[in-house]
Scaffold this motif. Structure first.
Motif, PDB file in Angstrom:
ATOM      1  N   ARG A  42     -36.444 -36.287-107.831  1.00 21.69           N
ATOM      2  CA  ARG A  42     -36.443 -35.239-106.796  1.00 21.69           C
ATOM      3  C   ARG A  42     -35.557 -34.057-107.147  1.00 21.69           C
ATOM      4  O   ARG A  42     -35.656 -33.007-106.565  1.00 21.69           O
ATOM      5  N   GLY A  43     -34.687 -34.251-108.099  1.00 21.54           N
ATOM      6  CA  GLY A  43     -33.742 -33.205-108.445  1.00 21.54           C
ATOM      7  C   GLY A  43     -34.348 -32.165-109.364  1.00 21.54           C
ATOM      8  O   GLY A  43     -35.458 -32.320-109.867  1.00 21.54           O
ATOM      9  N   PRO A  44     -33.616 -31.106-109.604  1.00 19.02           N
ATOM     10  CA  PRO A  44     -34.099 -30.065-110.516  1.00 19.02           C
ATOM     11  C   PRO A  44     -34.046 -30.565-111.965  1.00 19.02           C
ATOM     12  O   PRO A  44     -33.353 -31.523-112.282  1.00 19.02           O
ATOM     13  N   TRP A  45     -34.802 -29.917-112.814  1.00 23.29           N
ATOM     14  CA  TRP A  45     -34.740 -30.223-114.247  1.00 23.29           C
ATOM     15  C   TRP A  45     -33.442 -29.632-114.767  1.00 23.29           C
ATOM     16  O   TRP A  45     -33.226 -28.427-114.679  1.00 23.29           O
ATOM     17  N   LEU A  46     -32.575 -30.463-115.303  1.00 24.16           N
ATOM     18  CA  LEU A  46     -31.311 -29.995-115.855  1.00 24.16           C
ATOM     19  C   LEU A  46     -31.218 -30.371-117.319  1.00 24.16           C
ATOM     20  O   LEU A  46     -31.540 -31.498-117.701  1.00 24.16           O
ATOM     21  N   MET A  47     -30.802 -29.433-118.132  1.00 19.67           N
ATOM     22  CA  MET A  47     -30.499 -29.700-119.523  1.00 19.67           C
ATOM     23  C   MET A  47     -28.981 -29.585-119.610  1.00 19.67           C
ATOM     24  O   MET A  47     -28.412 -28.549-119.282  1.00 19.67           O
ATOM     25  N   ARG A  48     -28.340 -30.679-119.985  1.00 15.94           N
ATOM     26  CA  ARG A  48     -26.884 -30.682-120.048  1.00 15.94           C
ATOM     27  C   ARG A  48     -26.417 -30.556-121.494  1.00 15.94           C
ATOM     28  O   ARG A  48     -27.003 -31.148-122.393  1.00 15.94           O
ATOM     29  N   THR A  49     -25.347 -29.803-121.674  1.00 16.48           N
ATOM     30  CA  THR A  49     -24.784 -29.597-123.006  1.00 16.48           C
ATOM     31  C   THR A  49     -23.283 -29.355-122.882  1.00 16.48           C
ATOM     32  O   THR A  49     -22.791 -29.050-121.793  1.00 16.48           O
ATOM     33  N   ARG A  50     -22.588 -29.498-123.986  1.00 20.95           N
ATOM     34  CA  ARG A  50     -21.138 -29.311-123.968  1.00 20.95           C
ATOM     35  C   ARG A  50     -20.733 -27.853-123.844  1.00 20.95           C
ATOM     36  O   ARG A  50     -19.836 -27.504-123.096  1.00 20.95           O
ATOM     37  N   GLN A  51     -21.368 -26.995-124.630  1.00 21.02           N
ATOM     38  CA  GLN A  51     -20.979 -25.588-124.702  1.00 21.02           C
ATOM     39  C   GLN A  51     -21.790 -24.716-123.738  1.00 21.02           C
ATOM     40  O   GLN A  51     -23.013 -24.811-123.708  1.00 21.02           O
ATOM     41  N   THR A  52     -21.123 -23.872-123.001  1.00 18.09           N
ATOM     42  CA  THR A  52     -21.806 -22.889-122.164  1.00 18.09           C
ATOM     43  C   THR A  52     -22.149 -21.684-123.031  1.00 18.09           C
ATOM     44  O   THR A  52     -21.279 -21.153-123.721  1.00 18.09           O
ATOM     45  N   PRO A  53     -23.410 -21.259-123.023  1.00 18.05           N
ATOM     46  CA  PRO A  53     -23.797 -20.108-123.853  1.00 18.05           C
ATOM     47  C   PRO A  53     -23.035 -18.848-123.450  1.00 18.05           C
ATOM     48  O   PRO A  53     -22.888 -18.552-122.264  1.00 18.05           O
ATOM     49  N   LYS A  54     -22.562 -18.118-124.429  1.00 26.08           N
ATOM     50  CA  LYS A  54     -21.862 -16.860-124.156  1.00 26.08           C
ATOM     51  C   LYS A  54     -22.834 -15.786-123.679  1.00 26.08           C
ATOM     52  O   LYS A  54     -22.454 -14.856-122.997  1.00 26.08           O
ATOM     53  N   ARG A  55     -24.105 -15.935-124.024  1.00 24.03           N
ATOM     54  CA  ARG A  55     -25.126 -14.954-123.637  1.00 24.03           C
ATOM     55  C   ARG A  55     -25.980 -15.490-122.482  1.00 24.03           C
ATOM     56  O   ARG A  55     -27.189 -15.251-122.417  1.00 24.03           O
ATOM     57  N   ALA A  56     -25.363 -16.203-121.552  1.00 20.41           N
ATOM     58  CA  ALA A  56     -26.076 -16.837-120.440  1.00 20.41           C
ATOM     59  C   ALA A  56     -26.860 -15.833-119.597  1.00 20.41           C
ATOM     60  O   ALA A  56     -27.972 -16.124-119.156  1.00 20.41           O
ATOM     61  N   ALA A  57     -26.319 -14.650-119.380  1.00 25.07           N
ATOM     62  CA  ALA A  57     -27.009 -13.641-118.565  1.00 25.07           C
ATOM     63  C   ALA A  57     -28.353 -13.267-119.186  1.00 25.07           C
ATOM     64  O   ALA A  57     -29.346 -13.069-118.480  1.00 25.07           O
ATOM     65  N   GLU A  58     -28.413 -13.191-120.509  1.00 29.61           N
ATOM     66  CA  GLU A  58     -29.664 -12.869-121.192  1.00 29.61           C
ATOM     67  C   GLU A  58     -30.665 -14.015-121.093  1.00 29.61           C
ATOM     68  O   GLU A  58     -31.872 -13.795-121.034  1.00 29.61           O
ATOM     69  N   LEU A  59     -30.170 -15.253-121.094  1.00 29.36           N
ATOM     70  CA  LEU A  59     -31.051 -16.418-120.975  1.00 29.36           C
ATOM     71  C   LEU A  59     -31.713 -16.477-119.599  1.00 29.36           C
ATOM     72  O   LEU A  59     -32.895 -16.790-119.485  1.00 29.36           O
ATOM     73  N   VAL A  60     -30.943 -16.164-118.565  1.00 32.92           N
ATOM     74  CA  VAL A  60     -31.470 -16.216-117.193  1.00 32.92           C
ATOM     75  C   VAL A  60     -32.412 -15.045-116.914  1.00 32.92           C
ATOM     76  O   VAL A  60     -33.273 -15.133-116.051  1.00 32.92           O
ATOM     77  N   ASP A  61     -32.298 -13.980-117.681  1.00 35.34           N
ATOM     78  CA  ASP A  61     -33.119 -12.785-117.497  1.00 35.34           C
ATOM     79  C   ASP A  61     -34.474 -12.925-118.206  1.00 35.34           C
ATOM     80  O   ASP A  61     -34.815 -12.138-119.078  1.00 35.34           O
ATOM     81  N   GLY A  62     -35.238 -13.969-117.838  1.00 38.86           N
ATOM     82  CA  GLY A  62     -36.575 -14.149-118.395  1.00 38.86           C
ATOM     83  C   GLY A  62     -36.645 -15.034-119.619  1.00 38.86           C
ATOM     84  O   GLY A  62     -37.693 -15.121-120.263  1.00 38.86           O
ATOM     85  N   GLY A  63     -35.570 -15.731-119.964  1.00 40.69           N
ATOM     86  CA  GLY A  63     -35.563 -16.598-121.128  1.00 40.69           C
ATOM     87  C   GLY A  63     -36.138 -17.968-120.840  1.00 40.69           C
ATOM     88  O   GLY A  63     -36.326 -18.359-119.686  1.00 40.69           O
ATOM     89  N   SER A  64     -36.438 -18.701-121.895  1.00 40.20           N
ATOM     90  CA  SER A  64     -36.991 -20.048-121.787  1.00 40.20           C
ATOM     91  C   SER A  64     -36.270 -20.983-122.744  1.00 40.20           C
ATOM     92  O   SER A  64     -35.695 -20.550-123.740  1.00 40.20           O
ATOM     93  N   LEU A  65     -36.339 -22.284-122.434  1.00 38.16           N
ATOM     94  CA  LEU A  65     -35.862 -23.325-123.332  1.00 38.16           C
ATOM     95  C   LEU A  65     -37.080 -23.850-124.083  1.00 38.16           C
ATOM     96  O   LEU A  65     -38.012 -24.374-123.473  1.00 38.16           O
ATOM     97  N   TYR A  66     -37.092 -23.663-125.402  1.00 38.13           N
ATOM     98  CA  TYR A  66     -38.175 -24.174-126.247  1.00 38.13           C
ATOM     99  C   TYR A  66     -37.758 -25.544-126.746  1.00 38.13           C
ATOM    100  O   TYR A  66     -36.633 -25.729-127.205  1.00 38.13           O
TER     101      TYR A  66
END
Length: 135
Positions: free
Chosen positions: A28-52
């Motif tokens: 029931r929860g959202p799809w989460l991809m967990r990782t150790r490092q937070t991307p420094k370019r997170a704003a660009e990823l959220v602006d129309g980016g995808s996880l391949y």
């Protein structure tokens, strides 16, 4: 401008297996991809980016990135990337193994496949046909 992320899908051979694993582990929860490092370019990823996602050396699908958040503090801090629950199949593209995740520029990202591209053919058979150049 959108920026994408690429990550290996370890222990899963097909998109169908990924969907089944998600259904069992986080029904029931959202799809989460967990990782150790937070991307420094997170704003660009959220602006129309995808996880391949790379399955056994081949990129097979992508999921839109909805949010990137750091959870916890200090040494216990982790990153959670919230994904669109519907994977989009892409043109199978070979990719060598790597650790963790990497950025993927839009010019290097594989194209989406139309929904009717697979029809009733299993995705594994479609992958094999593409590898030999028959499809």
């Amino acid at each position: 401008m959108a920026l994408h992320m690429i990550r290996l899908c370890v222990g899963v051979a097909t998109v169908e297996e990924l969907l089944e694993r998600q259904r069992v582990h986080e029904p029931r929860g959202p799809w989460l991809m967990r990782t150790r490092q937070t991307p420094k370019r997170a704003a660009e990823l959220v602006d129309g980016g995808s996880l391949y996602r790379v399955f056994k050396g081949v990129i097979l699908c992508r999921q839109a990135i909805l949010a990137v958040a750091t959870v916890g503090e200090g040494i216990a801090a982790r990153c959670e990337v919230t994904l669109d629950p519907t994977p989009v199949r892409v043109a199978p593209t070979p990719r060598r193994a790597f650790q963790g995740w990497r950025y993927l520029e839009p010019k290097d990202a594989p194209e989406d496949l139309p929904l009717e591209a697979f029809g009733d053919i299993p995705s594994e058979l479609a992958r094999q046909l593409r590898e030999v150049g028959a499809w």
